[in-house]
Write a protein that holds these residues in place. Structure first.
Motif, PDB file in Angstrom:
ATOM      1  N   LEU A 295     -46.349  39.941 -44.571  1.00 25.71           N
ATOM      2  CA  LEU A 295     -47.239  38.869 -44.559  1.00 25.71           C
ATOM      3  C   LEU A 295     -47.983  38.975 -45.999  1.00 25.71           C
ATOM      4  O   LEU A 295     -48.404  37.797 -46.335  1.00 25.71           O
ATOM      5  N   LYS A 296     -47.874  39.835 -46.679  1.00 26.50           N
ATOM      6  CA  LYS A 296     -48.059  39.709 -48.259  1.00 26.50           C
ATOM      7  C   LYS A 296     -47.208  38.704 -49.061  1.00 26.50           C
ATOM      8  O   LYS A 296     -47.708  38.112 -49.872  1.00 26.50           O
ATOM      9  N   THR A 299     -47.571  33.013 -47.858  1.00 29.12           N
ATOM     10  CA  THR A 299     -48.806  32.232 -48.168  1.00 29.12           C
ATOM     11  C   THR A 299     -49.478  31.761 -46.799  1.00 29.12           C
ATOM     12  O   THR A 299     -48.932  30.950 -46.285  1.00 29.12           O
ATOM     13  N   LEU A 300     -50.574  32.668 -46.613  1.00 24.20           N
ATOM     14  CA  LEU A 300     -51.084  32.601 -45.417  1.00 24.20           C
ATOM     15  C   LEU A 300     -52.227  31.325 -45.537  1.00 24.20           C
ATOM     16  O   LEU A 300     -53.089  31.018 -46.326  1.00 24.20           O
ATOM     17  N   SER A 305     -51.563  31.075 -39.657  1.00 22.26           N
ATOM     18  CA  SER A 305     -52.812  32.018 -39.440  1.00 22.26           C
ATOM     19  C   SER A 305     -53.111  31.632 -37.841  1.00 22.26           C
ATOM     20  O   SER A 305     -53.575  32.842 -37.442  1.00 22.26           O
ATOM     21  N   GLU A 320     -61.758  41.454 -43.949  1.00 18.15           N
ATOM     22  CA  GLU A 320     -60.370  41.078 -44.512  1.00 18.15           C
ATOM     23  C   GLU A 320     -59.432  41.097 -43.575  1.00 18.15           C
ATOM     24  O   GLU A 320     -58.584  40.537 -43.574  1.00 18.15           O
ATOM     25  N   THR A 324     -56.790  38.276 -42.535  1.00 19.99           N
ATOM     26  CA  THR A 324     -55.164  38.295 -43.058  1.00 19.99           C
ATOM     27  C   THR A 324     -54.261  39.114 -41.897  1.00 19.99           C
ATOM     28  O   THR A 324     -53.169  38.560 -41.914  1.00 19.99           O
ATOM     29  N   ILE A 326     -53.671  42.054 -42.539  1.00 21.78           N
ATOM     30  CA  ILE A 326     -53.050  43.072 -43.277  1.00 21.78           C
ATOM     31  C   ILE A 326     -53.828  44.313 -43.532  1.00 21.78           C
ATOM     32  O   ILE A 326     -54.974  44.260 -44.002  1.00 21.78           O
TER      33      ILE A 326
END
Length: 451
Positions: A295-296, A299-300, A305, A320, A324, A326
């Motif tokens: 996921l990092k 590019t979300l 998403s 957060e 995300t 994450i």
């Protein structure tokens, strides 16, 4: 000529005569050899197994030494009796020391952690009666069963593997990395097994109840086993140090996270009322950390998403993480802050009440902010009423402030778990001092009988 050779081979008595031993003389070399041989045998208990060839070699050496010792001055009875006396006394001392060392080594062995097991899937099926046994707990993402494996009471958790299959060698490598970590505030992971897209984690069984049940008894809401301030501070200290160990001292990489901190994932042991964090190592063994890196790297955007599935518990997920998906150490700090506020107030992290024909969402974070600001009932009345107003007010205020710092919306403003654990420990010591000061002196007797 043949007679002369045979007579020359016969033992001559003069060759075996020795001087009478004095009181200050050392034990004969044969006795010393026997003592050395016995000490080697006693220290062999620290080894799990001894090869048969070594055992036979040692027994042959002892036999040969015992045979050679029988030829020491046969004409002198005083020498042999003195030698046997010294040998017996030394043997008795060595035997007592051997028993003590054996007991100490046995207790040390019991205290050492066991090596992790890679269980066969058939063992899991047999222990759970082919998964037909009554589940110990169940949720949308996992199920658990209380059972026995290899004559030990355990809890088996079934978790889904994220993103890709984990083969047995990789599972064994990850399991050995997780099981290198040991802390008194973490439930012990005994082993694991995998089958398809599921991994089965086997944890030790801790007799007790989860923190949510202890704080909010479903059968009697007005009763709680955590009826003292010091008991709740002890649980907060245990969880803080356990989470700090996971983040910084677990032997994993420095970015290791728990990702499941909540009241239902914290066990309160019966009798001691000490807290243990459950599900340690689940994120690593289920491949959630692999998903984090993926996921990092992505590019979300708004498009992808919507298709991303986020698993978590409402009320404990940081802002957060909800955006995300994450997990991070700061997200664990956020969840721990919610646990602190629950411990102080006894309220749920998130609940809904019916008001004016609709539902109103009430968060323990919002209630804590109102109490600190002096809105509504105030801080002192916001603390759990089942404590019966018996708590140090200054410590309670500092704990609420610490909990609110942990649940800051900006993750950069949240403290590190090491700082949190240090502050909680200091507040626990102040609470302990306060608790000792209000106890009734033992030399004073109180009578409530009529005069």
């Amino acid at each position: 000529m043949l007679y002369a050779n045979s007579s020359s081979l016969a033992p001559t008595p003069k060759l075996f005569h020795a001087k009478p031993p004095s009181s200050s003389s050392q034990p004969p070399p044969d006795a010393v050899s026997l003592l050395m041989c016995k000490s080697k045998k006693d220290t062999g208990i620290i080894q799990s197994s001894t090869p048969k060839s070594q055992a036979s070699r040692r027994s042959n050496n002892r036999l040969s030494m015992a045979t050679s010792s029988s030829f020491v001055d046969p004409s002198s009875s005083s020498s042999s009796s003195l030698s046997s006396l010294r040998f017996n006394s030394t043997t008795n001392d060595s035997g007592g020391t051997s028993k003590a060392s054996r007991r100490s080594l046995s207790s040390l062995k019991d205290s050492l952690p066991e090596n992790p097991h890679i269980y066969d899937f058939s063992e899991i099926r047999k222990a759970t009666n082919n998964f037909l046994s009554k589940p110990f707990s169940s949720s949308s993402s996992s199920s658990s069963w209380r059972c026995e494996i290899r004559s030990k009471p355990v809890i088996i958790f079934q978790q889904k593997i994220r993103r890709r299959l984990i083969e047995l060698p990789e599972l064994q490598q990850r399991l050995s990395a997780v099981c290198r970590s040991h802390h008194s505030s973490l439930t012990k992971l005994l082993g694991a097994a995998n089958s398809g897209y599921h991994v089965y984690l086997v944890y030790e069984f801790v007799n007790g109840a989860n923190l949510a049940t202890c704080l909010r008894n479903p059968h009697n809401p007005n009763y709680t086993v955590l009826s003292t301030w010091l008991a709740r501070m002890q649980i907060a200290t245990d969880v803080a140090h356990g989470l700090e160990y996971i983040h910084h001292c677990s032997g994993m990489n420095s970015k290791f996270v728990h990702n499941r901190i909540k009241c239902s994932s914290i066990l309160v042991a019966e009798g001691t009322f000490r807290a243990k964090i459950c599900h340690f190592g689940t994120a690593e063994l289920c491949g959630e950390n692999d998903e984090i890196e993926t996921l990092k790297a992505k590019t979300l955007t708004r498009v992808n998403s919507k298709t991303m599935r986020i698993e978590g518990t409402r009320g404990y997920m940081s802002p957060e993480f909800q955006v995300t998906g994450i997990p991070s150490q700061k997200a664990d700090v956020y969840a721990f802050g919610v646990v602190i506020l629950e411990l102080i107030s006894g309220e749920e992290a998130l609940r809904y009440v019916v008001e004016s024909g609709g539902y109103k969402r009430i968060s323990v974070i919002e209630r804590a902010k109102e109490a600190v600001a002096g809105v509504g009932v105030g801080l002192r009345r916001w603390v759990d009423s089942r404590l019966r107003d018996s708590f140090p007010v200054d410590v309670a205020e500092k704990m609420v402030v610490l909990g609110l710092e942990c649940v800051e919306e900006d993750p950069n403003k949240r403290p590190d778990m090491g700082q949190v654990a240090g502050r909680v420990s200091k507040l626990y010591l102040k609470s302990k001092k306060w608790s000792d000061s209000i106890e009734m002196p033992t030399e004073i007797s109180v009578s409530v009988a009529p005069r």
